[in-house]
Enzyme design. Structure first.
Site, PDB file in Angstrom:
ATOM      1  N   ASP A  46       0.825  -1.212   0.000  1.00 36.02           N
ATOM      2  CA  ASP A  46       0.000   0.000   0.000  1.00 36.02           C
ATOM      3  C   ASP A  46       0.858   1.261   0.000  1.00 36.02           C
ATOM      4  O   ASP A  46       0.377   2.343   0.353  1.00 36.02           O
ATOM      5  CB  ASP A  46      -0.912   0.016   1.227  1.00 36.02           C
ATOM      6  CG  ASP A  46      -2.244  -0.682   0.962  1.00 36.02           C
ATOM      7  OD1 ASP A  46      -2.425  -1.189  -0.154  1.00 36.02           O
ATOM      8  OD2 ASP A  46      -3.092  -0.728   1.873  1.00 36.02           O
ATOM      9  N   ASP A  62      -7.282  -7.443  13.593  1.00 43.21           N
ATOM     10  CA  ASP A  62      -6.852  -8.779  14.015  1.00 43.21           C
ATOM     11  C   ASP A  62      -7.683  -9.284  15.189  1.00 43.21           C
ATOM     12  O   ASP A  62      -8.156 -10.417  15.206  1.00 43.21           O
ATOM     13  CB  ASP A  62      -5.364  -8.768  14.366  1.00 43.21           C
ATOM     14  CG  ASP A  62      -4.963  -7.543  15.179  1.00 43.21           C
ATOM     15  OD1 ASP A  62      -5.871  -6.840  15.684  1.00 43.21           O
ATOM     16  OD2 ASP A  62      -3.758  -7.275  15.313  1.00 43.21           O
TER      17      ASP A  62
END
Length: 582
Positions: A185, A338
């Site tokens: 990214d 997460d």
């Protein structure tokens, strides 16, 4: 000269007070005159006495002020306010903090008991779950090895991208049964070119590696992982290993982790322990290592051995792909994608296993600014996730009541909310303020026994760092100010709740020799070095300590002075390493 000025000012005040008194009395007299029908000597006498009394009352206050009673009046006013308002509020805060301290103590003791039992009884994961080495055979060849996808998300990671890609390509696993996916990214075109070139280098060596980029950074890491899972070649993979850009797994990582998933179909996640390449770089990194070692040795071990649940650490773990899909995939609703995935998978009945013997090298934030941003993201995200999944957890019917209780109360409420609130409110506000309010006393068990017990239980699992415990306590109290703020931001979804600042990695730049500067070196600005919130809080603590020395009957000033010094050291930037651009 100054005395004359004071007398002139006082004269003006007296004159103004006299004029006010006279005007008030005259107004009263005029009103009476309009209402009366006749004037007589008695009435005039009453008016005269009224004017004199009104003037004398107003002059009396200022005359007493001149005589030096003003400070005495302030002291009296403070005592009244302290008794009527401050003391009751402080008592309520003490009771609340003590209740939270007991909750935290019970949680810490229970986790310590479970983790120590695992260690003493040698209840290793290989004994609790089936584990056998995976081997190929002559008939099936490498088909005995499941297909594994290795994802490496990164963002402008020029210092460490070679380390993570090289380590992933060095994993001992048949090359035709592994796919490496670099999710870049990066916004810097130069860095993107370098990362792509590195991927092509390993592809030329026969590695099955893909370089994937997006047109935007929507969802940050969660968005990159989600989009990475949508590629067609991923569908053939059964398991997904995830490593952040600074993580370097050992070559046998998959060989040791994958068997837990292959032979135990109810396990969704295998989490490895983090190891650190720069833990001795400075005092701040040593303290971080102590905190994270406790997290893995106690929190993750206890969760794994009891309810088979703990928060995924976002890296150095292997997921079962079907579990990710069943839980709804990656979501970007918080900055802890997460933990979000772990909670949703756990509520579907999946179990997790923590394997402390598998270690993955990584880098700790070595600048205070980077560490502060990381802690804000972790703390704020966890509190915000608690807000979002509380009702969902209560309503689910796929897990037991006790697991729901463990997730909501122990994992979220006590560890992610109460721990941060009580650390800052009790040890940084209530105790210092209590020296100013002698009407309120804090029980010894609340300020001595409970924190001592928690510290000892931490030290037991970090015996090599026991000499650093005083520094750990003071630094964690300083960080509690930032964690408390982040917790409130997450719970109430205030501004910055979804703020994502990528943790700065320095790689080997601090260890190498300084090179000739090609670019102009920017001057260090004052606001880049100093953090004024810590400095301001240090002033408050020093004031409380001085007051305790002068008027107090206890020895809180020793702790308060040390804590103030810690805030001051952090505030002036003398913690961690420092780089002008950090």
């Amino acid at each position: 000269m100054k005395a004359s000025a004071v007398r002139v000012a006082l004269f003006i005040v007296l004159a103004a007070a006299t004029a006010t008194a006279a005007a008030t009395a005259t107004s009263d007299a005029a009103t009476a005159l309009l209402l009366s029908t006749s004037l007589d000597a008695d009435w005039l006498g009453n008016v005269s006495r009224s004017v004199r009394v009104s003037i004398s009352r107003r002059l009396g206050f200022f005359l007493r002020w001149e005589e030096g009673d003003f400070l005495d009046r302030i002291v009296v006013a403070w005592r009244v306010a302290r008794k009527m308002a401050v003391a009751p509020l402080l008592r309520a805060a003490v009771v609340l903090c003590l209740a939270m301290s007991v909750m935290l103590l019970v949680e810490v003791v229970s986790m310590a008991a479970f983790s120590l039992s695992v260690k003493l009884l040698r209840r290793r994961p290989e004994k609790r779950y089936k584990w056998e080495p995976i081997k190929g055979d002559l008939e099936s060849g490498n088909l005995g090895y499941p297909m594994v996808l290795v994802q490496i998300p990164m963002y402008n990671e020029i210092e460490v991208y070679k380390l993570s890609i090289g380590a992933a390509c060095g994993l001992s696993w048949p090359s035709d049964r592994i796919i490496i996916q670099v999710l870049d990214d990066s916004t810097d075109p130069t860095i993107k070119d370098l990362v792509e070139l590195e991927c092509k280098f390993w592809a030329s060596k026969g590695m099955n590696i893909y370089y994937e980029v997006r047109g935007n950074r929507k969802g940050y890491k969660a968005g990159a992982l989600k989009e990475g899972m949508e590629h067609s070649y991923v569908q053939q993979c059964e398991f997904v290993a995830i490593f952040d850009s600074d993580f370097q797994p050992e070559s046998d990582f998959l060989m040791r982790a994958i068997p837990f998933l292959v032979y135990n179909p109810n396990i969704a996640l295998v989490q490895a322990r983090w190891d650190f390449v720069n833990s001795t770089e400075c005092l701040m990194t040593r303290i971080q290592k102590m905190t994270l070692d406790y997290h893995f040795k106690v929190e993750q071990e206890a969760g794994s051995s009891t309810f088979g649940f703990f928060g995924f650490n976002g890296t150095a773990g292997v997921w079962r792909k079907s579990a990710i899909d069943e839980a709804g995939g990656w979501k970007d609703r918080t900055t802890v994608e997460d933990m979000d995935l772990a909670v949703r998978a756990s509520l579907k009945g999946w179990k997790f296993v923590y394997v402390g013997d598998i270690k993955v090298r990584s880098e700790l934030p070595s600048t205070f600014k980077a560490y502060r941003h990381q802690q804000h993201r972790w703390t704020c995200g966890a509190a915000n996730l608690f807000r979002k999944v509380a009702i969902e957890t209560v309503m689910t019917k796929e897990v037991s009541f006790w697991k729901k209780f463990h997730v909501l109360y122990s994992f979220f409420f006590v560890r992610k909310v109460v721990a941060h609130i009580v650390t800052f409110i009790l040890y940084c506000i209530v105790i210092p303020v209590s020296v100013l309010v002698p009407e309120v006393s804090i029980p010894t068990w609340g300020v001595v026994y409970i924190p001592t017990t928690i510290t000892v239980l931490n030290a037991i699992r970090n015996p090599r760092s026991i000499h650093l415990m005083p520094f750990w306590i003071l630094f964690e109290n300083v960080m509690s100010m930032h964690r408390m703020k982040a917790t409130m931001v997450g719970l109430f979804e205030a501004g910055g709740v979804n703020e994502w600042v990528v943790t700065e990695k320095l790689g080997d730049t601090l260890k190498g020799k300084p090179e000739t500067q090609i670019l102009e070196k920017h001057p260090i600005r004052l606001r880049d070095r100093f953090t004024f919130s810590e400095i301001g809080f240090a002033v408050f603590l020093f004031f409380c300590a001085c007051y305790n020395v002068a008027f107090g009957e206890n020895y809180y000033y020793i702790y308060i002075c040390l804590q103030a010094l810690a805030f001051l050291v952090v505030g002036f930037g003398y913690v961690g390493t420092f780089t002008p651009n950090s």
